[in-house]
Design a protein around this motif. Structure first.
Motif, short mmCIF file in Angstrom:
data_model
loop_
_atom_site.label_atom_id
_atom_site.label_comp_id
_atom_site.label_asym_id
_atom_site.label_seq_id
_atom_site.Cartn_x
_atom_site.Cartn_y
_atom_site.Cartn_z
N GLN A 37 -29.96 3.48 26.77
CA GLN A 37 -30.08 2.06 27.05
C GLN A 37 -31.43 1.50 26.56
O GLN A 37 -31.49 0.40 26.01
CB GLN A 37 -29.92 1.81 28.56
CG GLN A 37 -28.51 2.03 29.08
CD GLN A 37 -28.42 1.86 30.59
OE1 GLN A 37 -29.40 1.52 31.25
NE2 GLN A 37 -27.22 2.10 31.13
N ARG A 38 -32.48 2.28 26.74
CA ARG A 38 -33.79 1.83 26.24
C ARG A 38 -33.78 1.73 24.72
O ARG A 38 -34.37 0.80 24.15
CB ARG A 38 -34.88 2.79 26.70
CG ARG A 38 -35.21 2.68 28.19
CD ARG A 38 -36.48 3.44 28.50
NE ARG A 38 -37.61 2.89 27.72
CZ ARG A 38 -38.84 3.42 27.74
NH1 ARG A 38 -39.08 4.52 28.47
NH2 ARG A 38 -39.80 2.88 27.03
N LEU A 39 -33.11 2.69 24.05
CA LEU A 39 -33.04 2.62 22.60
C LEU A 39 -32.29 1.37 22.16
O LEU A 39 -32.68 0.71 21.17
CB LEU A 39 -32.35 3.87 22.05
CG LEU A 39 -33.17 5.16 22.06
CD1 LEU A 39 -32.32 6.34 21.60
CD2 LEU A 39 -34.40 5.02 21.15
N GLN A 40 -31.22 1.04 22.86
CA GLN A 40 -30.45 -0.15 22.49
C GLN A 40 -31.27 -1.43 22.68
O GLN A 40 -31.15 -2.39 21.90
CB GLN A 40 -29.17 -0.24 23.34
CG GLN A 40 -28.06 0.72 22.90
CD GLN A 40 -26.81 0.54 23.75
OE1 GLN A 40 -26.89 0.23 24.93
NE2 GLN A 40 -25.66 0.72 23.12
N ILE A 41 -32.11 -1.44 23.71
CA ILE A 41 -32.82 -2.67 24.04
C ILE A 41 -34.16 -2.78 23.29
O ILE A 41 -34.50 -3.83 22.74
CB ILE A 41 -33.07 -2.74 25.57
CG1 ILE A 41 -31.73 -2.82 26.31
CG2 ILE A 41 -33.94 -3.95 25.92
CD1 ILE A 41 -31.86 -2.73 27.82
N GLU A 42 -34.88 -1.66 23.23
CA GLU A 42 -36.27 -1.74 22.75
C GLU A 42 -36.44 -1.37 21.28
O GLU A 42 -37.39 -1.81 20.65
CB GLU A 42 -37.15 -0.81 23.60
CG GLU A 42 -37.17 -1.19 25.07
CD GLU A 42 -37.97 -0.22 25.92
OE1 GLU A 42 -38.56 0.70 25.31
OE2 GLU A 42 -38.02 -0.38 27.15
N ILE B 56 -33.88 0.05 14.58
CA ILE B 56 -32.68 0.88 14.40
C ILE B 56 -31.64 0.07 13.64
O ILE B 56 -31.36 -1.09 13.96
CB ILE B 56 -32.12 1.34 15.76
CG1 ILE B 56 -33.13 2.25 16.48
CG2 ILE B 56 -30.80 2.06 15.59
CD1 ILE B 56 -32.68 2.73 17.83
N ASP B 57 -31.05 0.70 12.61
CA ASP B 57 -30.04 -0.01 11.82
C ASP B 57 -28.70 -0.01 12.55
O ASP B 57 -28.53 0.60 13.62
CB ASP B 57 -29.91 0.62 10.43
CG ASP B 57 -29.60 2.12 10.52
OD1 ASP B 57 -29.12 2.58 11.58
OD2 ASP B 57 -29.84 2.83 9.53
N ASP B 58 -27.72 -0.69 11.97
CA ASP B 58 -26.41 -0.85 12.62
C ASP B 58 -25.67 0.48 12.78
O ASP B 58 -24.97 0.70 13.77
CB ASP B 58 -25.55 -1.83 11.80
CG ASP B 58 -26.13 -3.24 11.83
OD1 ASP B 58 -26.90 -3.53 12.77
OD2 ASP B 58 -25.79 -4.03 10.94
N GLU B 59 -25.85 1.36 11.80
CA GLU B 59 -25.15 2.65 11.88
C GLU B 59 -25.63 3.46 13.08
O GLU B 59 -24.82 4.04 13.82
CB GLU B 59 -25.38 3.44 10.58
CG GLU B 59 -24.65 4.78 10.57
CD GLU B 59 -24.90 5.54 9.26
OE1 GLU B 59 -24.43 6.70 9.16
OE2 GLU B 59 -25.57 4.97 8.36
N LEU C 297 -23.80 4.70 16.64
CA LEU C 297 -23.91 6.07 17.15
C LEU C 297 -24.37 6.07 18.61
O LEU C 297 -23.84 6.81 19.44
CB LEU C 297 -24.88 6.86 16.28
CG LEU C 297 -25.15 8.32 16.71
CD1 LEU C 297 -23.86 9.12 16.71
CD2 LEU C 297 -26.19 8.96 15.79
N ILE C 298 -25.38 5.24 18.92
CA ILE C 298 -25.86 5.16 20.30
C ILE C 298 -24.76 4.66 21.23
O ILE C 298 -24.60 5.14 22.36
CB ILE C 298 -27.11 4.25 20.37
CG1 ILE C 298 -28.28 4.91 19.63
CG2 ILE C 298 -27.48 3.95 21.81
CD1 ILE C 298 -29.51 4.02 19.53
#
Length: 353
Positions: free
Chosen positions: A154-159, A163-166, A170-171
């Motif tokens: 969730q932190r990776l998605q928000i912060e 990060i590219d779309d691919e 994956l996330i």
């Protein structure tokens, strides 16, 4: 005196005896010398005079022998009657022996089946207890890392802006996998945990309508028609929360197993002293002899799912003193009948599943 002598003479007495009922003849014969027809002792022999059976009795009488022929018809009738009565008595004794042997066999068979059911139930309870202890450890040890992984994703998605779309896809897929793993662990913990039910008056018709309302939109989307015909509108004693969970698992399983555009038949009726909820749907590929396997834990014919839904429902119903039965009316369709008795003894009311 002459008349008196004649009346008390042996010949006159023999003649009078010959006229009595049941006596064919009485006569006095000289006893032969040596081993003749009549011995020194009284003898009885059966004589057939081509008319009737007759018993001839010879009694030593001084130097002579008194021979009397007696009708033996009644005797032989009585012998035949006793023989027939003995045969009938033997048949009755043999029949009673067979009947009581069969009765004893059925009693022993029922006793053996009862012992086997008790042993299977005891083994299942031991297995559930072991599974409960294991699941408590597993859920505790796995949920903590899963929560950490979920929070990190969730932190990776928000912060993470770079990060590219691919990688974002994956996330997202990883988040779905974490949620699915968490649902499997939750189902395991739910199945292994003891069921403590708090009974109160519940209307099963209202429970079914409530669950159908929750799944109405998914059915419309998948073009699945629900044919629900309740014939029972009274209340029963049960735990409303557990009963709703059991019914939801059954209806959800029927909807997920359905091909598009096929109907699901749901019936609610009374059978004897039990309430019956019957759910029939298509999309069933197992043979009839293996149909009961769908009630076993972790057995599933779907590509997704843990295979615990129907097992949890069966466990809830058993905790209420009921049972579930799987029927294959025709190939490709399955009917699951849920039986819930109206009355249960104190042991069933107080125990968990």
């Amino acid at each position: 005196m002459d008349k008196l002598k004649i009346q008390i003479s042996l010949e006159h007495m023999v003649g009078m005896l010959s006229d009595q009922a049941g006596i064919r003849y009485v006569r006095i014969e000289p006893r032969p010398l040596g081993n003749g027809k009549y011995a020194d002792a009284t003898q009885v022999r059966i004589v057939d005079d081509n008319k009737d059976k007759m018993a001839e009795v010879s009694v030593p009488f001084g130097k002579d022998v008194l021979v009397a022929g007696l009708k033996a018809t009644h005797f032989f009738k009585r012998v035949n009657q006793l023989r027939n009565e003995f045969i009938v008595f033997s048949i009755i004794i043999a029949g009673l022996g067979v009947f009581f042997s069969w009765l004893l066999y059925r009693y022993q068979e029922a006793h053996v089946n009862h012992v086997q059911r008790f042993e299977r139930r005891l083994a299942a309870e031991k297995e559930d207890a072991a599974l409960g202890r294991a699941s408590s450890t597993i859920t505790h040890e796995i949920r903590n890392p899963l929560n950490a992984i979920s929070m990190g994703l969730q932190r990776l998605q928000i912060e993470a802006k770079e990060i590219d779309d691919e990688h974002r896809v994956l996330i997202s897929n990883l988040m779905i996998a974490v949620k699915r793993t968490n649902s499997i662990i939750t189902g395991l913990h739910r199945y292994a945990s003891p069921l403590i039910h708090h009974d109160r008056k519940v209307n099963p018709d209202s429970v079914v309508n409530h669950i159908l309302e929750l799944y109405r939109q998914p059915c419309v989307t998948a073009s699945i028609a629900i044919d629900y015909k309740p014939e029972f509108h009274q209340t029963i004693t049960a735990d409303s929360g557990l009963l709703e969970e059991a019914v939801e698992n059954l209806i959800k399983n029927a909807i997920e197993a359905q091909p598009n555009g096929v109907d699901i038949e749901i019936r609610l009726f009374q059978q004897g002293s039990a309430l019956v909820l019957s759910i029939e749907n298509s999309g069933f590929d197992l043979p009839e002899k293996e149909a009961e396997k769908i009630l076993e834990p972790y057995f599933t014919t779907k590509t997704r799912g843990s295979g615990l839904g129907l097992s949890i429902s069966a466990r809830i119903i058993r905790a209420h003193g009921g049972w579930m039965k799987v029927i294959v009316p025709i190939p490709g369709r399955v009917r699951i009948n849920l039986f819930l008795p109206f009355e249960r003894n104190d042991h069933e009311n107080s125990r968990g599943g």
